[in-house]
Design an enzyme around this catalytic site. Structure first.
Site, PDB file in Angstrom:
ATOM      1  N   HIS A   2      -7.243  12.920  11.978  1.00 21.02           N
ATOM      2  CA  HIS A   2      -7.604  12.264  10.726  1.00 21.02           C
ATOM      3  C   HIS A   2      -9.082  12.470  10.425  1.00 21.02           C
ATOM      4  CE1 HIS A   2      -3.750  10.169  11.312  1.00 21.02           C
ATOM      5  NE2 HIS A   2      -3.791   9.948  10.018  1.00 21.02           N
TER       6      HIS A   2
ATOM      7  N   LYS B  68     -11.720   7.079   9.575  1.00 19.66           N
ATOM      8  CA  LYS B  68     -10.645   6.230  10.091  1.00 19.66           C
ATOM      9  C   LYS B  68     -11.163   5.391  11.249  1.00 19.66           C
ATOM     10  CE  LYS B  68      -5.814   6.447  11.592  1.00 19.66           C
ATOM     11  NZ  LYS B  68      -5.330   5.437  10.635  1.00 19.66           N
TER      12      LYS B  68
ATOM     13  N   GLY C   5       7.820  -1.051  -2.556  1.00 18.84           N
ATOM     14  CA  GLY C   5       6.839  -0.535  -1.603  1.00 18.84           C
ATOM     15  C   GLY C   5       5.887  -1.614  -1.118  1.00 18.84           C
TER      16      GLY C   5
END
Lengths: 265, 265, 265, 265
Positions: free
Chosen positions: D155, D159, D99
């Protein structure tokens, strides 16, 4: 006892819906129509679905003189004729529910005084969309508790203006009920311009335009851990008839001029 | 001027959120805590995020005697202690905002009389979820105009009961505001039983249970050509703090007992 | 080069939408219609919006003999005539796109063999709703990764059956792609029967019926920390025309019988 | 038989979720961890919830030498260490599921060749959010049939960038699958700038930012009479674990390098 109704403008988009609505409503009875065309004919010759012979008049005064049992005028014709019909209705003790626009301040004042003096109701309703008016009312109320809000409105892709009039109206009403504030992070940045939508007093408005959409709006309030959403979806013009129906009942009870659906909800 | 706050039950799920909220709110000042454990310690030894040394008492009376500047008690401990803390707060002229439940009718009456006599506010709030309470309020209001309604509530799949308590409460409130009616087509048929959901006074309730969901509800009103939807999404316990905050401010202004958040919205 | 189209059943609900669609599509050209009524008339005498004089035939064979340039038959008449029209089209090297139902296994096999032998495409499409078919396809795909799923379908309150056929079909497709499982908490309990909806192989189906709704479905997949939703909203019959259009183009490219829209997406 | 797993970066946000996931999954068995801190300690001394004594190594090679039964490395540490861990895993015949980001083209080529030569799988997955990747895949597929599309992403209000990276990625994928086009009415006009959102190749992107939101996106396709919506709601980091789980199983079956979750769905 049924309310006897006269409809002005029965062939228009709103008017023809109103004819259907009144005919289907057991408490209402359509007694006559006012139409600058078709004087002397009956409504069943124009609308095959109408079964009874309802007379059509091109003159409002004559109409009301011939139908002394009329209780309410639903006025959905054109601005030029709207005032004349409304005035004539009041003079014959018929309570007007008016969807046509373009009344001057002076006219409104005069209609109000006349209605007050004669102990009658008179309603001028620029927007019969009961669901949309409730959405705006709830949005305004919610703004007291949840000052952070975005509005998303969605319409078919033939609509020319963005944001919609309803979205702007909603934002203005919310503005009256919250302290001015800037939403989002102070360092927020649009990497593609327009991403955060239109700004009206710090409220963000987003306009979606796509084929397949009709007329939709959602007002989203956010606060830590929760969101509250008020959403209205309008499919067609029949949605206005709930508002008309409500007004026909209401105008029988009130005195003086009422302007706008929101004032009676 | 800041409102001085005492929190009872600071280590509980709601209590620890309340500590955070009061510490972050510039108008509130945390002056002490009541906790049956940790008497004599200070809050920063339990919550590393708390910076100031706030004293902890296991005895409410002693707490209020030592903090004569306390304005409001946020009571989030357990039912057994709730009444005692509330009573003691009132006796020391500290206004209680109470989230614990289990008060008897006699106790409620006594608290109300005491509060009235002393010209103080006292609030007992079984549900601090401001967004959910607004959703129910709007739903009840909308039902006057749109009697056809379905409720969909969605929760994580560890929830045992369906429909949720909030969905039932919402339906009951709607029921108070509309004439009893059967919804759907009279000849409607479930080809798989349960498809049309639970029935409460003719209102249909649908319970979705899935991993990934938290706590969501939408109340959908339908009328010809339109739908109006009121939707609440709750992500976590922090969502209750808007309600607590509102009550702390409100309890300073009111007199006597207030029961339930809906009564002050 | 334009595709020359014959439409069978031009006066039906689907047929009249197809006439509009073909007339508006620059790549398609309507050359004739098949209709058991109106033989010898032209389409503009029936549809005022159609501007060109398009001949109508009550006999398929005669139609195809007179229009050797026809490329595709859009068959939207009635089951009794559907097979005959389709067969005749193939014999005259016109590719059929068929929305009528009621074909037997034997007939399907025969049509397939004939089409294969003559190197032609032939499509039988019980459901032209492209959006709904895509929703089902995506739902089936998602089920591989997210086995927990609830389906909510919403329709107008004149619909008689619940759940809808599309909801049942969707659940069946999902079932093919996930291991059988029981959803929700094992000790889950309905305090009002029906709350958790209809059960099809462990998938929960919820049917909302309200005035103002048209035809809507959402398929909600949940897994820890997330939900994935596929939603289709259908407003009116025009939504089928994207599927018809797609098939008219596709049938020109394929060989043999294709059954169902999902097989070509 | 269980898959034996090594986790690199067990104390990170993703890593600690991965520890929980592997411990709860009956088919997986956690055998060791790689962590630049805590060498020689066991995992239960760091995570109270872990019951077994799982050894921690600061050196990947030593870890793999001591655990010859290891099947898969879940690499979730930092870019600087990621390549070294991955290389070492492959050399010890442990399949990497990675990842961490920041691999160069040269490194990717080298890892691929090594994995191919040794008949092993190796997966580098910049985004484990299975639901988001499916949403993008479906959106790309739908664009073939429905070229008109707006994207709304929502969101939390902390953000900084708008539109979100996922929204931009989605629009780019859609762009690959539809002809360039301008949406909306040609004479469309923004009465407040930004109303119609950000424009990426003619696709409109709308960014909502509110407290109470987490990470949400809906992709709305419209065509005459219908809309099709693909929606993803992400509540927390646990949502990535479905993707990790899928990859751990998949990496056992594949050969060579696989880049990105979308390639295996």
């Amino acid at each position: 006892m049924a309310i006897n109704v006269v409809i002005a403008g029965p062939r228009g988009k709103m008017g023809s819906e109103a004819v259907k609505m009144v005919e289907n409503e057991t408490n209402f009875r359509l007694v006559a129509c006012i139409d600058h065309k078709n004087n002397g004919r009956t409504l069943d010759t124009i609308f095959p679905d109408v079964e009874r012979s309802i007379p059509i008049y091109d003159d409002a005064t004559k109409c009301f003189e011939n139908h002394k049992d009329a209780d309410v005028l639903i006025e959905l014709s054109v601005p030029q004729a709207g005032y004349k019909h409304t005035k004539s209705a009041l003079e014959h003790h018929v309570r007007p529910v008016v969807g046509t626009t373009g009344f001057t301040e002076v006219q409104l004042k005069e209609l109000d005084e006349f209605a007050q003096r004669n102990n009658m109701g008179c309603m001028i309703i620029p927007n019969f969309a009961l669901g949309a008016v409730l959405m705006m009312k709830f949005a305004k109320m919610a703004a007291t508790y949840f000052p952070d809000v975005d509005i998303i409105e969605k319409h078919h892709d033939q609509k020319l203006d963005a944001p919609s009039g309803t979205a702007i109206k909603t934002a203005e009403l919310i503005s009256e009920n919250r302290k001015a504030k800037t939403q989002g992070h102070p360092k927020e940045e649009e990497t593609i311009p327009g991403a955060r939508g239109a700004d009206l007093d710090g409220i963000k408005l987003h306009s979606v335009r796509l084929p397949g959409l009709v007329a939709h709006q959602e007002v989203i309030f956010g606060s830590p851990g929760q969101t509250l959403t008020i959403k209205h979806d309008s499919m067609d013009r029949s949605s206005f008839m709930d508002g008309v129906k409500l007004c026909v009942n209401k105008v029988m009870e009130v005195k003086g001029l009422i302007y706008g659906l929101d004032t009676i909800l």
